[in-house]
Design a protein around this motif. Structure first.
Motif, mmCIF file in Angstrom:
data_model
loop_
_atom_site.group_PDB
_atom_site.id
_atom_site.type_symbol
_atom_site.label_atom_id
_atom_site.label_comp_id
_atom_site.label_asym_id
_atom_site.label_seq_id
_atom_site.Cartn_x
_atom_site.Cartn_y
_atom_site.Cartn_z
ATOM 1 N N ASN A 116 56.728 82.723 58.079
ATOM 2 C CA ASN A 116 55.940 83.918 58.350
ATOM 3 C C ASN A 116 56.724 84.851 59.249
ATOM 4 N N VAL A 117 56.188 86.036 59.453
ATOM 5 C CA VAL A 117 56.936 87.060 60.184
ATOM 6 C C VAL A 117 56.397 87.288 61.587
ATOM 7 N N ALA A 118 55.257 86.665 61.907
ATOM 8 C CA ALA A 118 54.680 86.745 63.246
ATOM 9 C C ALA A 118 53.742 85.559 63.418
ATOM 10 N N ASP A 134 46.555 69.041 62.152
ATOM 11 C CA ASP A 134 47.069 68.349 63.337
ATOM 12 C C ASP A 134 48.292 69.056 63.898
ATOM 13 N N ALA A 135 49.087 69.671 63.032
ATOM 14 C CA ALA A 135 50.298 70.379 63.462
ATOM 15 C C ALA A 135 50.459 71.633 62.627
ATOM 16 N N VAL A 136 50.832 72.736 63.271
ATOM 17 C CA VAL A 136 51.113 73.995 62.596
ATOM 18 C C VAL A 136 52.523 74.418 62.990
ATOM 19 N N VAL A 137 53.401 74.545 62.009
ATOM 20 C CA VAL A 137 54.811 74.877 62.258
ATOM 21 C C VAL A 137 55.112 76.190 61.542
ATOM 22 N N GLU A 138 55.507 77.221 62.319
ATOM 23 C CA GLU A 138 55.721 78.567 61.797
ATOM 24 C C GLU A 138 57.163 78.997 62.026
ATOM 25 N N SER A 139 57.772 79.568 61.013
ATOM 26 C CA SER A 139 59.175 79.994 61.132
ATOM 27 C C SER A 139 59.370 81.013 62.236
ATOM 28 N N VAL A 144 63.657 78.943 62.856
ATOM 29 C CA VAL A 144 64.249 78.405 61.625
ATOM 30 C C VAL A 144 63.207 78.565 60.526
ATOM 31 N N ARG A 145 63.647 78.545 59.275
ATOM 32 C CA ARG A 145 62.731 78.812 58.168
ATOM 33 C C ARG A 145 63.060 77.917 56.995
ATOM 34 N N LYS A 146 62.075 77.731 56.130
ATOM 35 C CA LYS A 146 62.354 77.076 54.857
ATOM 36 C C LYS A 146 63.283 77.979 54.045
ATOM 37 N N PRO A 147 64.275 77.439 53.370
ATOM 38 C CA PRO A 147 64.524 76.035 53.073
ATOM 39 C C PRO A 147 65.495 75.323 54.028
ATOM 40 N N GLU A 148 65.627 75.783 55.275
ATOM 41 C CA GLU A 148 66.513 75.098 56.224
ATOM 42 C C GLU A 148 65.919 73.723 56.565
ATOM 43 N N ARG A 154 61.108 69.241 61.916
ATOM 44 C CA ARG A 154 60.221 69.603 63.028
ATOM 45 C C ARG A 154 58.764 69.365 62.654
ATOM 46 N N ALA A 155 58.407 69.655 61.413
ATOM 47 C CA ALA A 155 57.034 69.411 60.979
ATOM 48 C C ALA A 155 56.689 67.929 61.079
ATOM 49 N N LEU A 156 57.608 67.076 60.667
ATOM 50 C CA LEU A 156 57.372 65.632 60.773
ATOM 51 C C LEU A 156 57.262 65.202 62.232
ATOM 52 N N GLN A 157 58.114 65.764 63.079
ATOM 53 C CA GLN A 157 58.083 65.427 64.498
ATOM 54 C C GLN A 157 56.763 65.854 65.138
#
Length: 218
Positions: A116-118, A134-139, A144-148, A154-157
């Motif tokens: 996302n951009v913000a 349970d977890a929200v991970v935003e670029s 960092v962003r998908k597909p990195e 980080r999402a798994l962590q």
């Protein structure tokens, strides 16, 4: 039904919300632009173009608009970048919301992994949705962003920290509407589902988690 996975990671746009590609196409038609132009611009130099830098938080909105419009002009077209950004706000898909709620009720660990951009607002209907995960991970937050690959790790962590037990890639189903974003997840060991038709995707997810998610909204 027996379960193959014990956790689920969702993308947002094109999975839980309607794909912005439809809105992109509508803007292209309205503005007399070639069909698929915005997608092609986003696919050109995908790790360093304006969109990639914006999703990593390296550009602010004004910087993105200037860079994206320059990329479009270099390709021979005038594009209003702010109209493109407005297309990102897709409607929530009721069947997906029902499936997420059913997974939550069943105690399945859930993460949201979004380019996302913000940072997303934690209020209103979207805020209510984010509170289910349970977890929200935003670029835009992570830099960092998908597909990195790092953002999947980080999402798994974060998911492991949230549920206070290890959650490995092989424990997870991952849903995304873009094949390029599914490949790194699959390489890590996640069970990937490409969302084209939401009903088909939910049927696949039902098989993986051992729950009837396709009927969750009925």
């Amino acid at each position: 039904m027996s379960a193959t996975v014990s956790a689920v990671v969702f993308d947002l746009g094109g999975v839980i919300t309607e794909s912005p590609m439809t809105a992109f196409a509508a803007y292209e038609a309205e503005a007399g632009l070639p069909d698929g132009l915005i997608r092609r611009l986003n696919s050109t130099d995908p790790d360093a173009n304006a969109w990639a830098r914006y999703e990593r938080g390296e550009l602010d909105t004004a910087g993105f608009c200037a860079a994206f419009e320059a990329e479009a002009l270099a390709a021979g077209h005038r594009v209003d970048a702010r109209r493109v950004l407005a297309a990102l706000a897709g409607e929530l898909r009721p069947a997906m919301l029902a499936a997420v709620a059913a997974l939550r009720e069943a105690g399945v660990p859930l993460a949201l992994l979004s380019n996302n951009v913000a940072p997303m607002e934690r209020t209103g209907r979207l805020g209510d949705l984010l509170g289910v995960f349970d977890a929200v991970v935003e670029s835009s937050v992570e830099g960092v962003r998908k597909p990195e690959p790092e953002i999947y790790e980080r999402a798994l962590q974060r998911l492991s920290e949230a549920v206070r037990r290890p959650v490995t890639a092989s424990d997870c189903a991952y849903l995304d509407d873009l094949g390029i974003n599914l490949k790194p997840a699959r390489a890590l060991g996640m069970h990937t589902i490409k969302v084209v038709d939401p009903a088909v995707a939910l049927a696949e997810l039902s098989d993986l988690v051992g729950l009837d998610l396709a009927g969750a909204g009925r």
